[in-house]
Design an enzyme around this catalytic site. Structure first.
Site, PDB file in Angstrom:
ATOM      1  N   ASN A   9       0.711  -1.264  -0.006  1.00 31.55           N
ATOM      2  CA  ASN A   9      -0.378   0.115  -0.142  1.00 31.55           C
ATOM      3  C   ASN A   9       0.979   1.151   0.201  1.00 31.55           C
ATOM      4  O   ASN A   9       1.391   1.714   1.176  1.00 31.55           O
ATOM      5  CB  ASN A   9      -0.693  -0.115   0.824  1.00 31.55           C
ATOM      6  CG  ASN A   9      -1.721   1.508   1.542  1.00 31.55           C
ATOM      7  OD1 ASN A   9      -1.963   2.044   0.226  1.00 31.55           O
ATOM      8  ND2 ASN A   9      -2.397   1.232   2.577  1.00 31.55           N
ATOM      9  N   TRP A  10       0.849   1.738  -1.370  1.00 32.68           N
ATOM     10  CA  TRP A  10       1.908   3.207  -1.472  1.00 32.68           C
ATOM     11  C   TRP A  10       1.156   4.011  -0.855  1.00 32.68           C
ATOM     12  O   TRP A  10       2.130   5.060  -0.593  1.00 32.68           O
ATOM     13  CB  TRP A  10       2.600   3.627  -3.023  1.00 32.68           C
ATOM     14  CG  TRP A  10       2.965   2.432  -3.690  1.00 32.68           C
ATOM     15  CD1 TRP A  10       3.497   1.346  -2.967  1.00 32.68           C
ATOM     16  CD2 TRP A  10       3.507   3.025  -4.540  1.00 32.68           C
ATOM     17  NE1 TRP A  10       4.241   0.346  -3.253  1.00 32.68           N
ATOM     18  CE2 TRP A  10       4.448   1.549  -4.956  1.00 32.68           C
ATOM     19  CE3 TRP A  10       3.466   2.956  -5.986  1.00 32.68           C
ATOM     20  CZ2 TRP A  10       4.876   1.182  -6.305  1.00 32.68           C
ATOM     21  CZ3 TRP A  10       4.307   3.537  -7.364  1.00 32.68           C
ATOM     22  CH2 TRP A  10       4.579   1.646  -7.355  1.00 32.68           C
ATOM     23  N   LYS A  11       0.048   3.953  -0.250  1.00 36.48           N
ATOM     24  CA  LYS A  11      -0.532   5.983   0.179  1.00 36.48           C
ATOM     25  C   LYS A  11       0.024   6.456  -0.800  1.00 36.48           C
ATOM     26  O   LYS A  11      -0.413   6.389  -2.079  1.00 36.48           O
ATOM     27  CB  LYS A  11      -0.144   5.536   1.415  1.00 36.48           C
ATOM     28  CG  LYS A  11      -0.096   4.486   2.129  1.00 36.48           C
ATOM     29  CD  LYS A  11       0.156   4.847   3.575  1.00 36.48           C
ATOM     30  CE  LYS A  11      -0.140   3.468   4.766  1.00 36.48           C
ATOM     31  NZ  LYS A  11      -0.065   3.294   6.415  1.00 36.48           N
ATOM     32  N   HIS A  97      -9.236   1.147   4.213  1.00 36.63           N
ATOM     33  CA  HIS A  97      -8.712   1.198   5.004  1.00 36.63           C
ATOM     34  C   HIS A  97      -8.955   2.250   6.502  1.00 36.63           C
ATOM     35  O   HIS A  97      -9.477   3.289   6.304  1.00 36.63           O
ATOM     36  CB  HIS A  97      -7.180   1.495   4.419  1.00 36.63           C
ATOM     37  CG  HIS A  97      -5.955   1.688   4.759  1.00 36.63           C
ATOM     38  ND1 HIS A  97      -5.629   2.547   5.847  1.00 36.63           N
ATOM     39  CD2 HIS A  97      -5.088   0.983   4.720  1.00 36.63           C
ATOM     40  CE1 HIS A  97      -4.397   2.479   6.737  1.00 36.63           C
ATOM     41  NE2 HIS A  97      -3.986   1.045   5.525  1.00 36.63           N
ATOM     42  N   GLU A  99      -7.268   4.799   7.140  1.00 38.20           N
ATOM     43  CA  GLU A  99      -6.828   6.375   7.103  1.00 38.20           C
ATOM     44  C   GLU A  99      -8.230   7.046   6.315  1.00 38.20           C
ATOM     45  O   GLU A  99      -9.272   8.121   6.666  1.00 38.20           O
ATOM     46  CB  GLU A  99      -5.269   5.870   6.232  1.00 38.20           C
ATOM     47  CG  GLU A  99      -4.850   6.081   6.616  1.00 38.20           C
ATOM     48  CD  GLU A  99      -3.205   5.406   6.902  1.00 38.20           C
ATOM     49  OE1 GLU A  99      -2.803   5.356   5.249  1.00 38.20           O
ATOM     50  OE2 GLU A  99      -2.624   5.099   7.083  1.00 38.20           O
ATOM     51  N   GLU A 169      -6.377  -5.463  10.549  1.00 35.08           N
ATOM     52  CA  GLU A 169      -5.192  -4.291  10.695  1.00 35.08           C
ATOM     53  C   GLU A 169      -5.592  -3.355  12.178  1.00 35.08           C
ATOM     54  O   GLU A 169      -6.629  -2.606  11.972  1.00 35.08           O
ATOM     55  CB  GLU A 169      -5.094  -2.719   9.675  1.00 35.08           C
ATOM     56  CG  GLU A 169      -4.810  -3.205   8.261  1.00 35.08           C
ATOM     57  CD  GLU A 169      -4.095  -2.607   7.436  1.00 35.08           C
ATOM     58  OE1 GLU A 169      -3.067  -2.925   6.775  1.00 35.08           O
ATOM     59  OE2 GLU A 169      -4.562  -1.452   7.021  1.00 35.08           O
ATOM     60  N   GLY A 175       1.528   1.935  10.584  1.00 38.36           N
ATOM     61  CA  GLY A 175       3.246   3.511  10.279  1.00 38.36           C
ATOM     62  C   GLY A 175       3.355   3.804  11.619  1.00 38.36           C
ATOM     63  O   GLY A 175       4.012   4.907  11.432  1.00 38.36           O
ATOM     64  N   SER A 215       2.675  -2.741  10.589  1.00 43.75           N
ATOM     65  CA  SER A 215       4.190  -2.348  10.540  1.00 43.75           C
ATOM     66  C   SER A 215       4.613  -3.700  10.550  1.00 43.75           C
ATOM     67  O   SER A 215       6.008  -4.148  11.154  1.00 43.75           O
ATOM     68  CB  SER A 215       4.710  -1.731  12.398  1.00 43.75           C
ATOM     69  OG  SER A 215       4.141  -0.580  11.682  1.00 43.75           O
ATOM     70  N   GLY A 236       2.109  -1.232   4.777  1.00 44.54           N
ATOM     71  CA  GLY A 236       2.652   0.428   3.866  1.00 44.54           C
ATOM     72  C   GLY A 236       4.523   0.491   3.688  1.00 44.54           C
ATOM     73  O   GLY A 236       4.726   0.154   2.839  1.00 44.54           O
ATOM     74  N   GLY A 237       4.410   1.167   5.200  1.00 46.49           N
ATOM     75  CA  GLY A 237       6.076   1.309   5.140  1.00 46.49           C
ATOM     76  C   GLY A 237       7.503   1.065   5.219  1.00 46.49           C
ATOM     77  O   GLY A 237       7.828   1.552   3.689  1.00 46.49           O
TER      78      GLY A 237
HETATM   79  C1  PEP Z   1      -1.213   0.127   5.962  1.00 50.13           C
HETATM   80  O1  PEP Z   1      -1.091   1.219   5.240  1.00 50.13           O
HETATM   81  O2  PEP Z   1      -1.846  -0.613   5.481  1.00 50.13           O
HETATM   82  C2  PEP Z   1       0.130  -0.525   7.184  1.00 50.13           C
HETATM   83  C3  PEP Z   1      -0.471  -1.098   7.855  1.00 50.13           C
HETATM   84  O3  PEP Z   1       0.946   0.237   6.982  1.00 50.13           O
HETATM   85  P1  PEP Z   1       2.424   0.209   7.657  1.00 50.13           P
HETATM   86  O4  PEP Z   1       2.570  -1.055   7.764  1.00 50.13           O
HETATM   87  O5  PEP Z   1       3.631   1.351   7.736  1.00 50.13           O
HETATM   88  O6  PEP Z   1       1.693  -0.036   9.172  1.00 50.13           O
END
Ligand code: PEP
Length: 253
Positions: A9-11, A97, A99, A169, A175, A215, A236-237
């Site tokens: 997930n590049w967001k 998501h 967010e 999640e 994040g 994470s 994500g990250g």
């Molecule tokens: C996400 O964006 O769904 C996510 C889990 O981010 P991260 O891996 O950065 O926690």
């Protein structure tokens, strides 16, 4: 055998050129996707066509949108329809998501409509659920997640549900660098599967892929993705770093 998925997930990150370079770097590194394994890239809308082109013909690698609108078409300036995504050949759409729920007020009811319209256009939803910290601290996370599933998914037939990928999640782990322990992840994934089994039967529940997000990185992927009810990760990250994401792909069971 359930699908095992490493989903990036590049967001709202990267320029077009950086995105292209990242995909090139990932594709150039050795990774072995078995028949039941997939890598999915949820890229920003303006990069969907680029990603589709780059990944065309690559086995078990797919592109996802990070969102879509709940209506078919019309005067909804700034929104993106499922018909548009379908016309690009997109396979998956990330829905709900945390967010989107937090910053754009997406409700369980709105997400139910989005799930329905995705399936009507042969797009496979990656449906996100998960509790905020206060709910986890009050130890009411099971009821919280059960309600998200009930209100957004339980209008589906068994056949439709089997097209949905669920991503658990926990919001406190997104994040933040703070991961749920592999035990906490397994416990919630098994709970989600039991809930689905109660509603749709164990045979159906057994076919649903449930990804963990929060994470995930190269250093913890083998441990978390190795849990029996964890069928991959939504990342994500760490998905923005080629070596990290390739290691996560290679950690799939
Ligand atoms: C996400 O964006 O769904 C996510 C889990 O981010 P991260 O891996 O950065 O926690």
């Amino acid at each position: 055998m359930r699908k095992q998925i490493a989903a990036a997930n590049w967001k709202m990150n990267l320029t077009l050129q950086q995105g292209e370079a990242l995909l090139d770097a990932i594709l150039s590194r050795p990774h072995s996707l078995k028949e039941n394994q997939q890598a999915v890239f949820a890229v920003p809308f303006p990069y969907l066509a680029m990603a589709q082109q780059k990944l065309a013909g690559k086995a078990n690698v797919f592109v996802a949108a990070q969102n879509c609108y709940s209506k078919k078409s019309g005067a909804y300036t700034g929104e993106v329809s499922v018909e548009m995504l379908q016309s690009l050949g997109i396979q998956y759409v990330v829905l709900g998501h945390s967010e989107r729920r937090e910053y754009f007020n997406e409700s369980n009811q709105l997400l139910a409509d989005k799930v329905t319209i995705c399936l009507a256009y042969q797009l496979l939803p990656i449906f996100c659920c998960g509790e905020p910290l206060a709910i986890r601290e009050a130890n009411t996370q099971n009821a919280y997640v059960a309600k998200q599933l009930e209100e957004s998914l339980y209008h589906l037939s068994a056949e439709q549900l089997q097209k949905v990928v669920i991503a658990y999640e926990p919001i406190w782990a997104i994040g933040t660098g703070k991961t749920a322990s592999s035990g906490q992840a397994q416990e919630m994934h098994a709970f989600i599967r039991r809930q689905l089994a109660e509603k749709y039967g164990a045979a159906i529940a057994d076919t649903i892929s449930i990804l963990y997000g929060g994470s995930v990185k190269a250093a913890n992927a083998v441990e978390i993705l190795g849990q029996p009810d964890v069928d991959g990760g939504l990342v994500g990250g760490a998905s923005l770093i080629a070596d990290e994401f390739v290691a996560i792909i290679n950690a799939l069971k």
